[in-house]
Design an enzyme around this catalytic site. Structure first.
Site: not given
Length: 243
Positions: A91-93, A205
């Site tokens: 994931t990016n976040t 995302c």
């Protein structure tokens, strides 16, 4: 750390479930890439720790990032004990927790922003638009890393567009809902970033690639899911002769 024979790949430690929709894409992309490169019946050697995303989303929404980081560290430590050779946060976040993870385990962390920046720089691009969750677009852990370590000028959508992008991710994409109206909304957000000088768009995302593709943008799209998975495969195969 795991022991590997001369003919073995490294073991990828995947922190997933953030959401499981994108984790499934990581698993597919990684295994397809290993099979393509090695042929025959080969697939990736990997371990997956998959969160119940509701637990993480609640901590994100209520701004309890230290608690979220503690869970991420626990996941990383589980993967280290299980024999992973390096870590991939799917994931990016939640790369917001990368510093805590790197301080807590003795494994390399393959950072998604680095995987995304490499081909952008190789293409000679400098000014890029970033789409992602509000946390990714508005905080420094992602765009700041790209600026400081890779010399990229990262721009994000204006306030209302950021809210639209974030809402579609959490209310639709993580549930597997792909709406044409939302695709149209993203096309408009992308067009406004291009009008501000974006030479490319980072799909920052890991669910965004489920909704938008090259036909939705006048400039190149850089899908962080695919790029991160590709980087993981290259790392995993690096111990093989000829790599």
């Amino acid at each position: 750390m795991s022991t590997t024979s001369e003919r073995s790949t490294q073991v990828i430690g995947l922190i997933g479930g953030l959401s499981w929709k994108s984790s499934a894409e990581y698993y597919r992309l990684i295994n397809e890439a290993v099979g393509k490169r090695r042929g025959g019946m080969h697939s990736a050697r990997c371990l997956l720790w998959s969160f119940d995303f509701a637990d993480i989303e609640l901590l994100q929404r209520t701004d309890r990032w230290e608690q979220a980081a503690a869970l991420m560290v626990d996941a990383a430590q589980r993967l280290q004990r299980g024999g992973a050779d390096f870590l991939v946060i799917a994931t990016n976040t939640m790369h917001i927790s990368a510093p805590q993870i790197e301080a807590a385990v003795d494994l390399p962390l393959l950072h998604i922003a680095d995987a995304a920046a490499a081909p952008i720089k190789a293409a000679g691009l400098r000014r890029v638009g970033l789409l992602g969750t509000a946390f990714t677009m508005e905080q420094d852990f992602y765009s700041g890393r790209m600026a400081r370590q890779h010399g990229l000028d990262v721009i994000v959508p204006e306030t209302l567009d950021r809210a639209t992008v974030h809402r579609i991710i959490y209310q639709e994409l993580v549930h597997g809902r792909l709406l044409e109206t939302s695709r149209d909304a993203y096309r408009q957000v992308i067009a406004r970033l291009v009008a501000r000088g974006a030479e490319a768009i980072i799909l920052g995302c890991t669910e965004l690639m489920l909704l938008v593709g090259p036909a939705d943008s006048a400039v190149p799209l850089y899908d962080t899911t695919a790029l991160h998975a590709e980087a993981a495969v290259l790392r995993a195969l690096s111990t093989l002769p000829g790599h």
